[in-house]
Design an enzyme around this catalytic site. Structure first.
Site, PDB file in Angstrom:
ATOM      1  N   GLY A 177     -15.471  26.176  48.841  1.00 29.54           N
ATOM      2  CA  GLY A 177     -14.863  26.846  47.682  1.00 29.54           C
ATOM      3  C   GLY A 177     -14.366  25.839  46.659  1.00 29.54           C
ATOM      4  O   GLY A 177     -13.246  25.944  46.149  1.00 29.54           O
ATOM      5  N   ARG A 202     -20.902  28.807  45.964  1.00 25.78           N
ATOM      6  CA  ARG A 202     -22.073  29.631  45.657  1.00 25.78           C
ATOM      7  C   ARG A 202     -22.649  29.317  44.285  1.00 25.78           C
ATOM      8  O   ARG A 202     -23.826  29.520  44.040  1.00 25.78           O
ATOM      9  CB  ARG A 202     -21.695  31.113  45.708  1.00 25.78           C
ATOM     10  CG  ARG A 202     -21.422  31.627  47.123  1.00 25.78           C
ATOM     11  CD  ARG A 202     -20.978  33.084  47.111  1.00 25.78           C
ATOM     12  NE  ARG A 202     -19.669  33.238  46.495  1.00 25.78           N
ATOM     13  CZ  ARG A 202     -19.455  33.784  45.308  1.00 25.78           C
ATOM     14  NH1 ARG A 202     -20.470  34.242  44.589  1.00 25.78           N
ATOM     15  NH2 ARG A 202     -18.243  33.892  44.824  1.00 25.78           N
ATOM     16  N   ASN A 255     -11.214  25.740  52.442  1.00 25.33           N
ATOM     17  CA  ASN A 255     -10.485  26.315  51.311  1.00 25.33           C
ATOM     18  C   ASN A 255     -11.040  27.664  50.864  1.00 25.33           C
ATOM     19  O   ASN A 255     -10.311  28.485  50.318  1.00 25.33           O
ATOM     20  CB  ASN A 255     -10.538  25.325  50.131  1.00 25.33           C
ATOM     21  CG  ASN A 255     -10.074  25.959  48.837  1.00 25.33           C
ATOM     22  OD1 ASN A 255      -8.904  26.253  48.662  1.00 25.33           O
ATOM     23  ND2 ASN A 255     -11.002  26.202  47.919  1.00 25.33           N
ATOM     24  N   TYR A 321      -5.810  41.743  54.000  1.00 22.35           N
ATOM     25  CA  TYR A 321      -5.718  40.349  53.556  1.00 22.35           C
ATOM     26  C   TYR A 321      -4.729  39.591  54.435  1.00 22.35           C
ATOM     27  O   TYR A 321      -5.023  38.477  54.904  1.00 22.35           O
ATOM     28  CB  TYR A 321      -5.291  40.273  52.091  1.00 22.35           C
ATOM     29  CG  TYR A 321      -5.071  38.858  51.621  1.00 22.35           C
ATOM     30  CD1 TYR A 321      -6.145  37.984  51.472  1.00 22.35           C
ATOM     31  CD2 TYR A 321      -3.789  38.366  51.358  1.00 22.35           C
ATOM     32  CE1 TYR A 321      -5.958  36.661  51.074  1.00 22.35           C
ATOM     33  CE2 TYR A 321      -3.596  37.051  50.960  1.00 22.35           C
ATOM     34  CZ  TYR A 321      -4.670  36.211  50.816  1.00 22.35           C
ATOM     35  OH  TYR A 321      -4.478  34.906  50.431  1.00 22.35           O
TER      36      TYR A 321
END
Length: 424
Positions: A177, A202, A255, A321
């Site tokens: 990330g 990504r 991360n 979460y």
């Protein structure tokens, strides 16, 4: 002219007509008369400087004279500094003066691509090869068209010289990330502090830009691995095909993570839940499973997981979460129990609210209005968390900082925040 031989505008128009007709001598003569009659006439000194430079062979000194006069009227004009730098470099061979002018150009126009490119060439002439490469990289960030195979070869040729001494690094860190927020801030801080970087994410385009920026700003090397952290196939391919000298990974920073939605359990979105579990829990497991054997083989390494204050307490409408971050907390402890016997340190950082990230924007599916959750208090900055990560890895080898919990001064815990305005 018959009625008023001192009419400045008439001389100026005659000069412009000369330019149109490509009669540059006539144009210069008329513009010189303008300059004599009115030294402050708009842009006349700059126009004369450019004409002498481009269309009057051997008159570079006159070009310099007019360009310096132009600076008196417009001392923040980046174009003038750039032209003066070009003259000093290309016509007079004055490298130090050229460097000074090109840097002044960049002080007023930081993204000027040709100033960077010319600096690269100046330093190449001076055999300052690493500086030449640095400024070449900066030039192609701002103007990708400057990147050619010939340029790449020229500005990297010094690396094959027998006199070239490879730089030494404190270690190699792999950051998941890495293209935004805490990951990006950590990449910048570790590059500044002498580490090699393996950056994953990504968004390939962002990784490309980050590599160029980091390698041009710091003495570092960057390897980019574009893959989806939730895909075991992509992770396997990326890690299995690492160049041999990049397999000695000293630090793994887990991360990559996200929050999606802010709904009660009975109204929760299945896709949001799946996305958080896949990224925050499974993604961390997948990459740790691939990197930890490399560390065990060397009997050396450090794994740092980015958790959250949500891994230590729960809050309304955040059950899933919070559950994923509680899982990160448990995994950190479990991984440590598995790896301490192999001399591998395992740590975590658990921050509260952090700005300069995409956390809120992702949570609210790109809704910029809903994402404005930091307007009335000062949260942590992503660079604050990066400093904590650097602190952890900078401890002596016999010290393992197992957990760092940090909040901004205006945040007591996950739900108690002083929202009476941002405090410095």
């Amino acid at each position: 002219m018959e009625y008023d031989k001192y009419n400045v505008k008439t001389y100026y128009l005659l000069g412009e007509l000369g330019e149109i007709e490509k009669d540059y001598k006539n144009a210069i003569d008329n513009f010189e008369k303008v300059a004599i009659l009115d030294k402050q006439f708009k842009d006349i000194q700059l126009k004369l400087g450019k004409l002498y430079l481009a269309h009057s062979k051997g008159n570079q000194k006159k070009a310099v004279k007019h360009l310096k006069l132009a600076l008196l009227n417009d001392p923040e004009n980046s174009e003038i500094y750039y032209l003066l730098g070009t003259i000093q470099y290309e016509h007079f061979g004055k490298h130090k003066k050229a460097i000074r002018y090109f840097h002044q150009t960049l002080s007023f126009e930081p993204k000027h691509p040709f100033a960077y490119y010319d600096l690269a060439n100046v330093y190449l002439d001076l055999n300052e090869f690493e500086l030449a490469e640095k400024y070449y990289l900066k030039s192609i960030i701002n103007n990708p068209e400057l990147r050619t195979l010939d340029n790449d070869n020229v500005f990297n040729a010094y690396k094959i010289s027998k006199f070239y001494k490879k730089p030494t690094y404190k270690g190699t860190i792999l950051i998941t990330g890495a293209t935004s927020g805490i990951g990006k801030a950590t990449a910048n801080l570790f590059a500044k502090n002498g580490y090699r970087l393996i950056l994953t994410g990504r968004r390939k385009e962002k990784l490309d830009i980050m590599r160029l920026e980091l390698e041009s700003n710091y003495e570092c090397k960057v390897l980019k691995l574009p893959f989806d952290i939730t895909s075991t196939e992509q992770i396997d391919y990326a890690i299995d095909n690492l160049p041999e000298d990049w397999k000695k990974i000293d630090i793994l920073l887990n991360n990559a993570g996200k929050a999606k939605g802010l709904d009660s359990i009975q109204e929760g979105n299945w896709d949001h839940w799946q996305e958080m579990i896949d990224t925050n829990v499974k993604g961390l497991l997948y990459i740790t499973r691939k990197i930890s054997p490399l560390m065990v083989e060397r009997n050396h390494g450090h794994i740092i997981n980015i958790s959250s204050s949500a891994g230590k307490e729960v809050y309304p409408n955040g059950a899933v979460y919070c559950a994923t971050k509680h899982a990160v907390e448990a995994l950190t402890k479990g991984i440590r129990l598995d790896l301490y016997k192999h001399n591998i340190r395992v740590s975590q950082v658990s921050p509260g609210h952090v700005e300069e990230t995409e956390f809120a924007l992702t949570r609210f599916d790109g809704d910029t209005e809903k994402a404005k959750i930091y307007n009335d208090f000062q949260p942590l900055k992503s660079s604050d968390v990066a400093e904590a990560i650097l602190y952890i890895v900078s401890q002596p080898a016999h010290v393992n900082v197992q957990d760092v919990v940090l909040f901004s001064t205006q945040q007591a815990n996950s739900t108690n925040i002083n929202r009476n305005g941002r405090k410095d």
